[in-house]
Design a protein around this motif. Structure first.
Motif, PDB file in Angstrom:
ATOM      1  N   ILE A 155      46.526 129.963 -39.769  1.00 38.28           N
ATOM      2  CA  ILE A 155      46.114 129.101 -40.877  1.00 38.28           C
ATOM      3  C   ILE A 155      46.698 129.659 -42.171  1.00 38.28           C
ATOM      4  O   ILE A 155      46.389 130.794 -42.550  1.00 38.28           O
ATOM      5  CB  ILE A 155      44.582 129.017 -40.977  1.00 38.28           C
ATOM      6  N   ARG A 157      46.960 129.298 -46.155  1.00 36.66           N
ATOM      7  CA  ARG A 157      46.365 128.692 -47.351  1.00 36.66           C
ATOM      8  C   ARG A 157      47.231 129.046 -48.556  1.00 36.66           C
ATOM      9  O   ARG A 157      47.336 130.210 -48.913  1.00 36.66           O
ATOM     10  CB  ARG A 157      44.937 129.215 -47.570  1.00 36.66           C
ATOM     11  N   TYR A 266      50.992 132.939 -49.749  1.00 36.93           N
ATOM     12  CA  TYR A 266      50.007 132.387 -48.829  1.00 36.93           C
ATOM     13  C   TYR A 266      48.963 133.438 -48.450  1.00 36.93           C
ATOM     14  O   TYR A 266      49.255 134.636 -48.414  1.00 36.93           O
ATOM     15  CB  TYR A 266      50.673 131.921 -47.535  1.00 36.93           C
ATOM     16  N   THR A 269      45.331 133.456 -42.163  1.00 42.14           N
ATOM     17  CA  THR A 269      44.194 133.864 -41.329  1.00 42.14           C
ATOM     18  C   THR A 269      44.361 133.298 -39.925  1.00 42.14           C
ATOM     19  O   THR A 269      45.108 132.340 -39.707  1.00 42.14           O
ATOM     20  CB  THR A 269      42.851 133.382 -41.918  1.00 42.14           C
ATOM     21  N   GLU A 270      43.640 133.888 -38.987  1.00 39.38           N
ATOM     22  CA  GLU A 270      43.714 133.424 -37.603  1.00 39.38           C
ATOM     23  C   GLU A 270      42.909 132.148 -37.414  1.00 39.38           C
ATOM     24  O   GLU A 270      43.236 131.309 -36.580  1.00 39.38           O
ATOM     25  CB  GLU A 270      43.202 134.515 -36.663  1.00 39.38           C
ATOM     26  N   THR A 271      41.843 131.982 -38.199  1.00 40.87           N
ATOM     27  CA  THR A 271      40.919 130.873 -38.005  1.00 40.87           C
ATOM     28  C   THR A 271      40.479 130.307 -39.346  1.00 40.87           C
ATOM     29  O   THR A 271      40.609 130.960 -40.385  1.00 40.87           O
ATOM     30  CB  THR A 271      39.677 131.347 -37.215  1.00 40.87           C
ATOM     31  N   ARG A 272      39.954 129.092 -39.314  1.00 39.40           N
ATOM     32  CA  ARG A 272      39.384 128.487 -40.525  1.00 39.40           C
ATOM     33  C   ARG A 272      37.944 128.945 -40.773  1.00 39.40           C
ATOM     34  O   ARG A 272      37.410 128.756 -41.857  1.00 39.40           O
ATOM     35  CB  ARG A 272      39.413 126.956 -40.425  1.00 39.40           C
ATOM     36  N   LEU A 273      37.308 129.508 -39.750  1.00 42.26           N
ATOM     37  CA  LEU A 273      35.924 129.958 -39.864  1.00 42.26           C
ATOM     38  C   LEU A 273      35.917 131.391 -40.386  1.00 42.26           C
ATOM     39  O   LEU A 273      36.063 132.334 -39.612  1.00 42.26           O
ATOM     40  CB  LEU A 273      35.218 129.851 -38.508  1.00 42.26           C
ATOM     41  N   LEU A 274      35.753 131.538 -41.674  1.00 46.69           N
ATOM     42  CA  LEU A 274      35.906 132.840 -42.312  1.00 46.69           C
ATOM     43  C   LEU A 274      34.571 133.392 -42.784  1.00 46.69           C
ATOM     44  O   LEU A 274      33.712 132.644 -43.268  1.00 46.69           O
ATOM     45  CB  LEU A 274      36.839 132.719 -43.519  1.00 46.69           C
ATOM     46  N   GLN A 279      36.392 134.570 -47.581  1.00 47.60           N
ATOM     47  CA  GLN A 279      36.419 133.350 -48.383  1.00 47.60           C
ATOM     48  C   GLN A 279      36.489 133.673 -49.870  1.00 47.60           C
ATOM     49  O   GLN A 279      37.302 133.106 -50.610  1.00 47.60           O
ATOM     50  CB  GLN A 279      35.180 132.507 -48.105  1.00 47.60           C
TER      51      GLN A 279
END
Length: 291
Positions: A155, A157, A266, A269-274, A279
């Protein structure tokens, strides 16, 4: 809370209010809806919880036992929710971050100090080696990267975009002369990253690609910046990387009307659930780098 736990909480409110009307007013729900929810709860558990009359409600024997258990479960759930809110407000734990070495040292360091002051409960574990860490197999929360985003399985950002400009030392320009146009760079010592053979420059209307060469080709922005300050040539980097040298006069702009292609930054991260600590760190960098 899930639907079943919500219905338990509604049942507790009805018992505390000693009736549907007062409970409905307190929680902002239509009386008829509240009554249907409690009836559905009774059907779900297979027990009659309340004796209903036109004037009041009374708990059945099973309802009294169920109320005591529900109240304990609902109170524990609310306490856990409040504690989670406190954790989100003041994140804690170890934040493991992979950072680009030169950019972290020259530009991110004061931002990290500011962030650490805002969140004293967070400790930091930084990896500043040039290697690209594996976010899947290694225990990093986030990697900050410059340039193209990485694997589509991760991911990315976007945090900011930095535009490179040309800089050189007064000593170098006095010795070698100052270029008047991009084509003149062919005659100069150009300090390139990873043996770049050309620089593409823009002035807002025109785009030119100029062949460049020099005696030094490096993979370290910090070393190139240092060589430029020691009169060894012209470099093409974002202003943010050479702020200190510009302030001291060790470097100054060259061909100020021309600039390179923007460099994206950028958070990977590995996942969107941080977790909250990650965050907050990403949000902080996005806000500060956009200034």
């Amino acid at each position: 809370m899930d639907d079943y736990l919500n219905d338990m909480a509604l049942f507790v409110e009805v018992v505390k209010a000693r009736g549907f009307r007062h409970a409905a007013e307190a929680i902002g729900m239509p009386n008829s809806t509240l009554s249907r929810r409690i009836t559905a709860l009774e059907k779900t558990i297979g027990l009659r919880l309340l004796h209903r009359t036109t004037r009041k409600i009374e708990l059945t024997e099973a309802g009294q036992i169920y109320f005591e258990r529900c109240k304990r479960i609902v109170d524990e759930a609310r306490l856990a929710h409040e504690q989670l809110g406190e954790m989100l407000a003041q994140p804690s734990g170890v934040l493991r971050v992979s950072l680009p070495v030169d950019f972290a040292v020259t530009y991110l360091a004061p931002l990290i100090v500011e962030f650490a002051g805002l969140y004293p409960g967070i400790a930091f574990d930084f990896d500043l080696t040039p290697r690209r860490v594996d976010l899947v197999s290694e225990p990093f929360d986030v990697a900050i990267r410059m340039g193209e985003s990485e694997s589509s399985q991760l991911i990315a950002r976007p945090l900011a975009s930095l535009t490179p400009h040309l800089y050189a030392s007064p000593g170098y320009l006095e010795r070698a002369g100052e270029p008047g146009k991009p084509a003149d760079l062919k005659q100069h010592e150009c300090l390139s990253i990873l043996k770049a053979g050309t620089w593409t420059l823009h002035d807002g209307k025109r785009t030119v690609t100029v062949p460049v060469s020099g005696r030094f080709a490096l993979n370290s922005v910090g070393m190139i910046r240092r060589l430029a300050a020691l009169d060894m040539g012209i470099l093409l980097v974002p202003r943010e990387v050479v702020d200190d040298e510009l302030a001291s006069g060790a470097l100054r702009p060259v061909l100020p009307g021309w600039r390179g292609a923007p460099t994206s930054i950028y958070a990977i991260t590995e996942t969107r659930l941080l977790p909250a600590k990650t965050q907050r760190f990403i949000e902080f960098l996005r806000e500060r780098l956009a200034r």
